[in-house]
Write an enzyme that holds these catalytic residues in place. Structure first.
Site, PDB file in Angstrom:
ATOM      1  N   ASP A  67      26.431   8.935  31.954  1.00  0.00           N
ATOM      2  CA  ASP A  67      27.513   7.954  31.803  1.00  0.00           C
ATOM      3  C   ASP A  67      28.539   8.009  32.935  1.00  0.00           C
ATOM      4  O   ASP A  67      28.519   8.926  33.760  1.00  0.00           O
ATOM      5  CB  ASP A  67      28.205   8.154  30.439  1.00  0.00           C
ATOM      6  CG  ASP A  67      28.535   9.614  30.149  1.00  0.00           C
ATOM      7  OD1 ASP A  67      28.463  10.434  31.066  1.00  0.00           O
ATOM      8  OD2 ASP A  67      28.874   9.928  28.993  1.00  0.00           O
ATOM      9  N   HIS A 138      29.550  11.964  19.252  1.00  0.00           N
ATOM     10  CA  HIS A 138      28.987  11.074  20.285  1.00  0.00           C
ATOM     11  C   HIS A 138      28.128  11.832  21.286  1.00  0.00           C
ATOM     12  O   HIS A 138      28.326  13.014  21.530  1.00  0.00           O
ATOM     13  CB  HIS A 138      30.065  10.223  20.967  1.00  0.00           C
ATOM     14  CG  HIS A 138      30.919  10.905  21.990  1.00  0.00           C
ATOM     15  ND1 HIS A 138      32.287  10.961  21.889  1.00  0.00           N
ATOM     16  CD2 HIS A 138      30.624  11.528  23.158  1.00  0.00           C
ATOM     17  CE1 HIS A 138      32.789  11.583  22.944  1.00  0.00           C
ATOM     18  NE2 HIS A 138      31.801  11.948  23.724  1.00  0.00           N
ATOM     19  N   GLU A 143      29.478   6.004  21.029  1.00  0.00           N
ATOM     20  CA  GLU A 143      30.445   6.336  19.988  1.00  0.00           C
ATOM     21  C   GLU A 143      29.860   6.024  18.598  1.00  0.00           C
ATOM     22  O   GLU A 143      28.883   5.283  18.489  1.00  0.00           O
ATOM     23  CB  GLU A 143      31.718   5.498  20.199  1.00  0.00           C
ATOM     24  CG  GLU A 143      32.433   5.780  21.525  1.00  0.00           C
ATOM     25  CD  GLU A 143      33.261   7.076  21.502  1.00  0.00           C
ATOM     26  OE1 GLU A 143      32.886   8.022  20.780  1.00  0.00           O
ATOM     27  OE2 GLU A 143      34.284   7.112  22.212  1.00  0.00           O
TER      28      GLU A 143
HETATM   29  C1  GLP Z   1      32.509  13.145  27.267  1.00  0.00           C
HETATM   30  C2  GLP Z   1      31.108  12.891  27.802  1.00  0.00           C
HETATM   31  C3  GLP Z   1      30.042  13.514  26.916  1.00  0.00           C
HETATM   32  C4  GLP Z   1      30.404  14.949  26.581  1.00  0.00           C
HETATM   33  C5  GLP Z   1      31.723  14.971  25.849  1.00  0.00           C
HETATM   34  C6  GLP Z   1      32.149  16.365  25.440  1.00  0.00           C
HETATM   35  O1  GLP Z   1      32.909  12.223  26.327  1.00  0.00           O
HETATM   36  N1  GLP Z   1      30.842  11.505  27.941  1.00  0.00           N
HETATM   37  O2  GLP Z   1      28.793  13.434  27.573  1.00  0.00           O
HETATM   38  O3  GLP Z   1      29.389  15.527  25.798  1.00  0.00           O
HETATM   39  O4  GLP Z   1      32.709  14.433  26.726  1.00  0.00           O
HETATM   40  O5  GLP Z   1      32.852  17.007  26.470  1.00  0.00           O
HETATM   41  P1  GLP Z   1      33.195  18.543  26.487  1.00  0.00           P
HETATM   42  O6  GLP Z   1      31.924  19.245  26.794  1.00  0.00           O
HETATM   43  O7  GLP Z   1      34.197  18.704  27.591  1.00  0.00           O
HETATM   44  O8  GLP Z   1      33.725  18.896  25.151  1.00  0.00           O
END
Ligand code: GLP
Length: 247
Positions: A67, A138, A143
């Protein structure tokens, strides 16, 4: 579904790297799906270490990121392209032309999304997809409420994701409200998937994803439909699970 429970994020990174390396070394043109966020960072550190110390070779590897924020240029320090260069690509012998991150700027993002799907198809699909998970379940930026059959698309971020991700920005108002993301259907097409998670703020989402109903309200629950998924999660994330886990 394989669930590996480990003691800390470093071990999580190592176990996930083991899974990826095994398949990577058996395929001449390995296609790796990548995720951003703080969780996969120990995995990327470990891949860099293996490249430097053990000559793990990325010269023929092709990557596709999940993404990107809409409206951030690749040079913006919060863009996911910038993140990937900084935390992985700049430190391994990968051909940058073979690294793909969805494009979040331009007049026709729908066309960009279609092109992204075509590029993945043209290389024969993703061999190993890395995933993190949001505290609301998500995956990528799919979402709650996103169709389980969705393909790469432009999406609206929820309040809770904007709040979670605002820690990376100077203020919450700076967080983009839209993103381009591979769809859940796109993710499910990968040959294998490894989902990494650590921290107590993910416990609820992990339980729902692994043991709850398959529902668009918890996008990660769609992974129950996939035969090649491994979760590598820390103890705090695994609290309250009743399914069989490996340690
Ligand atoms: C973002 C990304 C996701 C990721 C999520 C969790 O929203 N688009 O791909 O899994 O954050 O992030 P973190 O690993 O920093 O908790």
């Amino acid at each position: 579904m394989r669930v590996i429970v480990v003691k800390d994020p470093q071990t999580m990174g190592k176990r996930a790297a083991d899974l990826i390396q095994e398949v990577m070394e058996s395929k001449p043109h390995f296609v790796l799906g990548l995720a951003t966020g703080s969780t996969p960072m120990p995995l990327y550190k470990e891949l860099i270490r293996r490249h430097k110390d053990e000559k793990l070779d990325f010269s023929t590897v092709i990557t596709f990121n999940l993404d990107e924020y809409v409206g951030l240029k690749p040079t913006h320090d919060q863009s996911y392209r910038y993140f990937m260069n900084k935390h992985l690509f700049d430190h391994i012998n990968i051909n940058k032309k073979c690294t793909h991150v969805p494009c979040g700027i331009g007049d026709d993002l729908e066309a960009e999304c279609l092109m992204y799907e075509e590029m993945i198809e043209d290389v024969g699909g993703v061999d190993y997809q890395v995933l993190g998970i949001g505290s609301n379940g998500h995956i990528g930026f799919n979402e709650p409420g996103t169709s389980l059959a969705s393909r790469t698309h432009v999406t609206q971020l929820t309040e809770s994701t904007i709040k979670d991700n605002s820690r990376m920005f100077a203020k919450v108002q700076d967080v983009p409200t839209q993103a381009v993301t591979m769809g859940i259907g796109t993710v499910l097409d990968a040959e294998r998937v490894v989902l990494v998670a650590n921290g107590a703020n993910k416990t609820k989402a992990i339980k729902a994803a692994l043991e709850g109903p398959i529902t668009a309200m918890c996008p990660a629950s769609a992974l129950q439909l996939h035969p090649g998924v491994t979760y590598v999660i820390t103890e705090d994330c695994a609290k309250g699970l009743t399914i069989a886990v490996e340690r």
